[in-house]
Design a protein around this motif. Structure first.
Motif: not given
Length: 184
Positions: A63-80
């Motif tokens: 919400x604060x960054x206006x990041x795309x769903x694609x970016x959020x998912x890729x970062x989340x997978x990378x974080x896993x």
């Protein structure tokens, strides 16, 4: 807030992508990796070993960054992948002498495979010249120093900065969100 319910769709997608990547590891590392991945998936495991902040932080900052769903998912997978990498390293460091040589070797090799996937997922959005990688190095140095000094220098419970250094890799995602905001 029930994180499993509130983010169930995203958790399923994140761990599904992570499992598909892990499934490409050579045997027997693939099987070991999939077992670990399931252990960290809060929708599959009751062990409570999942670190939600690792894979939900991109969505919390969305919400604060206006990041795309694609970016959020890729970062989340990378974080896993990063979470499992550091878990394996920490396990070898903490249990080390209690593990046999093959267990140490398997943990370190598997951890390296997960670390490589973490870098691949972050590199999709951040090239080698991105300021992210300078921050990454700084966070890794913080983590390395904290881990290497653990047990040698008493932890000061009144110094949250010192205590948080072991969790320095988690800061990377927040930094990424900050860098991404500046791009917009």
């Amino acid at each position: 807030m029930n994180l499993n319910e509130d983010y169930e769709k995203e958790i399923k997608l994140i761990f599904s992508k992570a499992a598909a990547e892990t499934d490409l590891f050579p045997a027997p590392l693939k099987e070991m990796g999939l077992v670990l991945l399931a252990r960290f998936n809060p929708l599959q495991s009751c062990e409570g070993t999942s670190s939600y902040i690792s894979f939900l932080l991109p969505f919390w900052l969305k919400e604060q960054t206006a990041s795309s769903d694609v970016l959020c998912r890729d970062l989340a997978v990378g974080n896993v992948f990063a979470m499992i990498h550091y878990f394996l390293l920490d396990d070898v460091i903490d249990v080390g002498a209690g593990l046999n040589k093959a267990e140490v070797r398997d943990s370190l090799v598997l951890g390296q495979l997960f670390h490589d996937l973490f870098q691949q997922y972050y590199s999709i959005h951040f090239t080698a010249g991105s300021p992210l990688w300078k921050l990454y190095r700084s966070y890794m140095e913080d983590w390395a120093l904290a881990v290497s000094q653990e047990g040698k220098i008493p932890a000061d419970p009144l110094d949250p900065g010192q205590l948080a250094r072991k969790a320095a890799p988690v800061k990377l995602c927040a930094a990424v969100c900050s860098i991404y905001c500046r791009k917009k």
